[in-house]
Design a protein around this motif. Structure first.
Motif, short mmCIF file in Angstrom:
data_model
loop_
_atom_site.label_atom_id
_atom_site.label_comp_id
_atom_site.label_asym_id
_atom_site.label_seq_id
_atom_site.Cartn_x
_atom_site.Cartn_y
_atom_site.Cartn_z
N GLY A 1 1.31 -61.46 -14.15
CA GLY A 1 1.41 -60.45 -13.10
C GLY A 1 2.07 -59.19 -13.62
N TRP A 2 2.57 -58.36 -12.70
CA TRP A 2 3.19 -57.09 -13.08
C TRP A 2 4.57 -57.34 -13.67
N SER A 3 4.82 -56.65 -14.76
CA SER A 3 6.13 -56.76 -15.41
C SER A 3 6.98 -55.55 -15.04
N GLY A 4 8.29 -55.66 -15.34
CA GLY A 4 9.19 -54.54 -15.09
C GLY A 4 9.73 -54.55 -13.67
N ARG A 5 11.05 -54.46 -13.57
CA ARG A 5 11.71 -54.41 -12.27
C ARG A 5 12.25 -53.01 -12.02
N ALA A 6 12.00 -52.52 -10.85
CA ALA A 6 12.46 -51.17 -10.49
C ALA A 6 12.82 -51.14 -9.01
N LYS A 7 13.82 -50.32 -8.71
CA LYS A 7 14.23 -50.09 -7.32
C LYS A 7 14.45 -48.59 -7.12
N CYS A 8 14.30 -48.17 -5.90
CA CYS A 8 14.55 -46.77 -5.54
C CYS A 8 15.84 -46.71 -4.72
N LYS A 9 16.87 -46.11 -5.31
CA LYS A 9 18.16 -45.98 -4.65
C LYS A 9 18.35 -44.55 -4.16
N ILE A 10 18.99 -44.40 -3.01
CA ILE A 10 19.21 -43.08 -2.45
C ILE A 10 20.18 -42.29 -3.31
N VAL A 11 19.94 -40.99 -3.40
CA VAL A 11 20.78 -40.11 -4.21
C VAL A 11 22.11 -39.90 -3.51
N THR A 12 23.18 -39.85 -4.29
CA THR A 12 24.52 -39.61 -3.74
C THR A 12 25.12 -38.36 -4.37
N CYS A 13 26.02 -37.73 -3.65
CA CYS A 13 26.76 -36.56 -4.12
C CYS A 13 28.24 -36.92 -4.24
N ASP A 14 28.97 -36.10 -4.98
CA ASP A 14 30.42 -36.30 -5.08
C ASP A 14 31.07 -36.05 -3.73
N ARG A 15 32.28 -36.57 -3.59
CA ARG A 15 33.02 -36.31 -2.36
C ARG A 15 33.21 -34.81 -2.18
N PRO A 16 33.08 -34.30 -0.97
CA PRO A 16 33.20 -32.85 -0.76
C PRO A 16 34.59 -32.34 -1.14
N ALA A 17 34.62 -31.17 -1.75
CA ALA A 17 35.88 -30.58 -2.18
C ALA A 17 36.70 -30.13 -0.97
N GLU A 18 38.00 -30.24 -1.11
CA GLU A 18 38.90 -29.77 -0.07
C GLU A 18 39.12 -28.26 -0.22
N VAL A 19 39.37 -27.60 0.89
CA VAL A 19 39.62 -26.16 0.87
C VAL A 19 41.04 -25.90 1.36
N ALA A 20 41.67 -24.91 0.76
CA ALA A 20 43.02 -24.55 1.17
C ALA A 20 43.01 -23.94 2.57
N ASN A 21 43.97 -24.33 3.38
CA ASN A 21 44.13 -23.81 4.74
C ASN A 21 42.94 -24.16 5.63
N GLY A 22 42.28 -25.29 5.31
CA GLY A 22 41.14 -25.73 6.10
C GLY A 22 40.91 -27.22 5.92
N ARG A 23 39.82 -27.74 6.49
CA ARG A 23 39.50 -29.16 6.43
C ARG A 23 38.00 -29.34 6.54
N SER A 24 37.52 -30.52 6.10
CA SER A 24 36.10 -30.84 6.20
C SER A 24 35.90 -31.97 7.21
N SER A 25 34.65 -32.16 7.61
CA SER A 25 34.34 -33.20 8.60
C SER A 25 34.13 -34.56 7.96
#
Length: 352
Positions: free
Chosen positions: A147-171
């Motif tokens: 049969g077909w050889s080779g194993r593959a999966k499709c994983k969702i792309v991830t980004c780094d944690r959002p950077a913090e800003v001075a005198n502000g905040r993120s959601s």
């Protein structure tokens, strides 16, 4: 045919029976006839091979049967695969083998395949993931016998944690990292203004679509500019209503120009050069002081710089108005000044 040869050998044996030396010759004859009747080990051709049972047999006498099958990666289309030993040769097998078809690969979430190269034994296909997903494993598959050889999966792309800003905040308040398509909003603390986009999005390549915004404090200059734009400068009449004692003292001053000479033509009061200069100086000084006090009283929260600029502009406008008023009075009097209003004073001086 083998029985016919054996029978012929027996007849020769009877004819020569009793003769010396015939026994050894008969044995040699029987051995040659038997060896000629056996078939060699059958061999596969192309995509046809012997079965495991046939491979274990070493002797194939006349009339022996062997079974052939399709090679690895091929399947039987027609035929039985049986061959027979006849006169020391194998009959042609009737089996026909074709390549195995692996068919379409098993579907997987967020995955697709390019099968334009075929799905038969030995063919290769390419693996693709949907937008926002990346391949984990091999990006190709080969069609093998199993049969077909080779194993593959499709994983969702991830980004780094959002950077913090001075005198502000993120959601973003999760311990995990953002994934493709997720939006992070930013807010500034009280007293700070957001500069840039108020939200960023995790992109398909694992990078945000823009840089995080900045939170900058509101400066004094900006407050002054916004105040001047939103609040119009009050006129001199409104400024004169101030309750400042200093401003009231200035407003209580009454400027009375010198009385007109009775001998002036038309009964109009004409001021001499010294009187006009004194009046202009007093009026300018008084107006400058009144307006400066009024402006300071009304706009004391604007800033010293704005007050000084406003006072200077108002003073310039007042001077210009007084200049044009003087010119207007000269035109109403005549094209030139005859000094007739001073003649009585000159005669009185000469009499002395």
């Amino acid at each position: 045919m083998f029985s016919d040869r054996l029978q012929a050998g027996m007849e020769v044996l009877r004819d020569t029976c009793g003769r010396r030396g015939v026994g050894p010759l008969l044995l040699i004859y029987l051995f040659v006839v038997k060896a000629a009747a056996d078939c060699p080990k059958p061999q596969g051709t192309g995509n046809i091979v012997l079965t495991n049972e046939a491979l274990l047999i070493n002797n194939f006498p006349e009339g022996s049967v062997a079974t052939l099958e399709c090679a690895n990666g091929y399947v039987k289309e027609t035929g039985s695969g049986i061959t027979t030993c006849v006169d020391g040769n194998w009959t042609e097998p009737d089996i026909i083998c074709i390549k195995k078809d692996c068919g379409p690969p098993k579907p997987q979430p967020n995955m697709s395949f390019n099968t334009s190269g075929g799905t038969l034994f030995g063919d290769m296909i390419t693996v693709f993931c949907d937008k926002g997903y990346q391949i984990s494993g091999s990006s190709f598959k080969w069609c093998y016998a199993t049969g077909w050889s080779g194993r593959a999966k499709c994983k969702i792309v991830t980004c780094d944690r959002p950077a913090e800003v001075a005198n502000g905040r993120s959601s973003w308040d999760s311990q995990d990292v953002p994934t493709y398509g997720e939006i992070i909003h930013y807010h500034c603390n009280e007293g700070y203004t957001l500069v840039g986009k108020d939200s960023i999005v995790c992109g398909e390549s694992g990078v945000y679509d823009s840089q995080p915004p900045e939170c900058k404090g509101v400066t004094v200059e900006r407050i002054t500019t916004e105040t001047l734009t939103a609040t119009p400068t009050p006129p001199a009449q409104e400024a004169s209503t101030s309750t400042d004692p200093a401003a009231t003292a200035h407003r209580d001053k009454t400027i009375t120009p010198p009385a007109a000479s009775p001998s002036a033509p038309g009964g109009r009061g004409i001021l001499s050069g010294e009187d006009r200069a004194a009046t202009t100086g007093v009026t300018s000084t008084t107006s400058f002081q009144d307006m400066r006090d009024g402006a300071v009283d009304v706009n004391k929260d604007i800033g010293y710089t704005s007050v000084i600029v406003s006072v200077i502009c108002i003073s310039i406008v007042v001077c210009i108005l007084l200049f044009f008023l003087h010119k207007f009075l000269l035109k109403r009097k005549g094209s030139y000044d005859t000094r007739e209003d001073l003649k009585p004073e000159l005669l009185q001086f000469q009499n002395l």
